[in-house]
Design a protein around this motif. Structure first.
Motif, PDB file in Angstrom:
ATOM      1  N   TRP A   1       0.838  -1.204   0.000  1.00 32.96           N
ATOM      2  CA  TRP A   1       0.000   0.000   0.000  1.00 32.96           C
ATOM      3  C   TRP A   1       0.872   1.252   0.000  1.00 32.96           C
ATOM      4  O   TRP A   1       0.591   2.223  -0.695  1.00 32.96           O
ATOM      5  CB  TRP A   1      -0.949  -0.005   1.199  1.00 32.96           C
ATOM      6  CG  TRP A   1      -1.624   1.309   1.442  1.00 32.96           C
ATOM      7  CD1 TRP A   1      -1.485   2.110   2.537  1.00 32.96           C
ATOM      8  CD2 TRP A   1      -2.539   1.989   0.567  1.00 32.96           C
ATOM      9  NE1 TRP A   1      -2.251   3.241   2.403  1.00 32.96           N
ATOM     10  CE2 TRP A   1      -2.918   3.193   1.191  1.00 32.96           C
ATOM     11  CE3 TRP A   1      -3.065   1.711  -0.685  1.00 32.96           C
ATOM     12  CZ2 TRP A   1      -3.793   4.099   0.620  1.00 32.96           C
ATOM     13  CZ3 TRP A   1      -3.939   2.613  -1.262  1.00 32.96           C
ATOM     14  CH2 TRP A   1      -4.296   3.795  -0.612  1.00 32.96           C
TER      15      TRP A   1
ATOM     16  N   SER B   1       0.306   3.797  -3.067  1.00 31.76           N
ATOM     17  CA  SER B   1      -0.341   5.084  -2.794  1.00 31.76           C
ATOM     18  C   SER B   1       0.603   6.278  -2.937  1.00 31.76           C
ATOM     19  O   SER B   1       0.154   7.421  -2.869  1.00 31.76           O
ATOM     20  CB  SER B   1      -0.954   5.078  -1.394  1.00 31.76           C
ATOM     21  OG  SER B   1       0.046   4.884  -0.406  1.00 31.76           O
TER      22      SER B   1
ATOM     23  N   THR C   1      -8.575   4.588  -0.370  1.00 33.81           N
ATOM     24  CA  THR C   1      -8.148   4.144   0.953  1.00 33.81           C
ATOM     25  C   THR C   1      -7.440   2.800   0.782  1.00 33.81           C
ATOM     26  O   THR C   1      -7.565   2.143  -0.257  1.00 33.81           O
ATOM     27  CB  THR C   1      -9.346   3.968   1.895  1.00 33.81           C
ATOM     28  OG1 THR C   1     -10.178   2.916   1.372  1.00 33.81           O
ATOM     29  CG2 THR C   1     -10.149   5.265   2.027  1.00 33.81           C
ATOM     30  N   GLU C   2      -6.728   2.402   1.807  1.00 33.34           N
ATOM     31  CA  GLU C   2      -6.044   1.114   1.730  1.00 33.34           C
ATOM     32  C   GLU C   2      -7.025  -0.040   1.514  1.00 33.34           C
ATOM     33  O   GLU C   2      -6.771  -0.906   0.663  1.00 33.34           O
ATOM     34  CB  GLU C   2      -5.184   0.879   2.973  1.00 33.34           C
ATOM     35  CG  GLU C   2      -4.369  -0.385   2.881  1.00 33.34           C
ATOM     36  CD  GLU C   2      -3.385  -0.550   4.035  1.00 33.34           C
ATOM     37  OE1 GLU C   2      -2.647  -1.556   4.015  1.00 33.34           O
ATOM     38  OE2 GLU C   2      -3.329   0.312   4.941  1.00 33.34           O
TER      39      GLU C   2
ATOM     40  N   GLU D   1      -9.901   0.002  -0.036  1.00 38.17           N
ATOM     41  CA  GLU D   1     -10.376   0.078  -1.426  1.00 38.17           C
ATOM     42  C   GLU D   1      -9.317  -0.450  -2.391  1.00 38.17           C
ATOM     43  O   GLU D   1      -9.623  -1.173  -3.343  1.00 38.17           O
ATOM     44  CB  GLU D   1     -10.747   1.511  -1.791  1.00 38.17           C
ATOM     45  CG  GLU D   1     -11.990   2.020  -1.109  1.00 38.17           C
ATOM     46  CD  GLU D   1     -12.204   3.512  -1.279  1.00 38.17           C
ATOM     47  OE1 GLU D   1     -13.383   3.927  -1.282  1.00 38.17           O
ATOM     48  OE2 GLU D   1     -11.210   4.266  -1.399  1.00 38.17           O
TER      49      GLU D   1
END
Length: 148
Positions: free
Chosen positions: A31, A35, A83-84, A86
């Motif tokens: 993540w 991200s 979000t993580e 998702e």
């Protein structure tokens, strides 16, 4: 019984012929890496993977006959920062769709072949983006059969 050799369409959907296998390309992705924003680049890895997941799912629904066409209201890019959870769900759905794509591409109907060919070409573009972002991060997994 042995599995038949993958078709060109299967290889185009899953990698392994002209680009790294998708599962290998995504190997070890976290993540934190997904991200992370890069200066001057419009998308994060997480956003590209979310996009690939959404477009793959819609295409597989059409190719399998579960849907008649592309949903009119489908957002193909995340409407807000992911979000993580998702991202994790999109990543899992993307990987879960690969065996279905492979099965559908083994002996596709004419319509399924057209949809899957479009998906393969579209996805190849974005797999290139994934590879580039991972290379920039220094985390691009080596190609199969190479030590590098």
């Amino acid at each position: 019984m042995t599995e038949p050799h993958p078709t060109l369409l299967q290889l185009s959907l899953l990698g392994g012929a002209s680009f790294r296998e998708v599962t290998r390309l995504l190997g070890g992705l976290t993540w934190a890496e997904a991200s992370a924003a890069h200066p001057a680049l419009p998308r994060t890895l997480a956003e590209v993977i979310w996009h690939l997941s959404v477009t793959q799912r819609a295409s597989l629904n059409i190719a399998s006959g579960r849907a008649d066409g592309w949903p009119d209201d489908l957002n193909v890019w995340p409407p807000a920062p992911l979000t993580e959870p998702e991202f994790t769900a999109a990543h899992a759905d993307l990987l879960a769709g690969l065996p279905e794509a492979q099965a559908l591409a083994r002996d596709p109907s004419s319509r399924a072949r057209d949809v899957l060919t479009d998906l393969a070409v579209h996805s190849a573009y974005h797999w290139g983006q994934v590879a580039l972002l991972r290379r920039l991060n220094g985390t691009l997994p080596p190609a199969a059969g190479t030590g590098a």
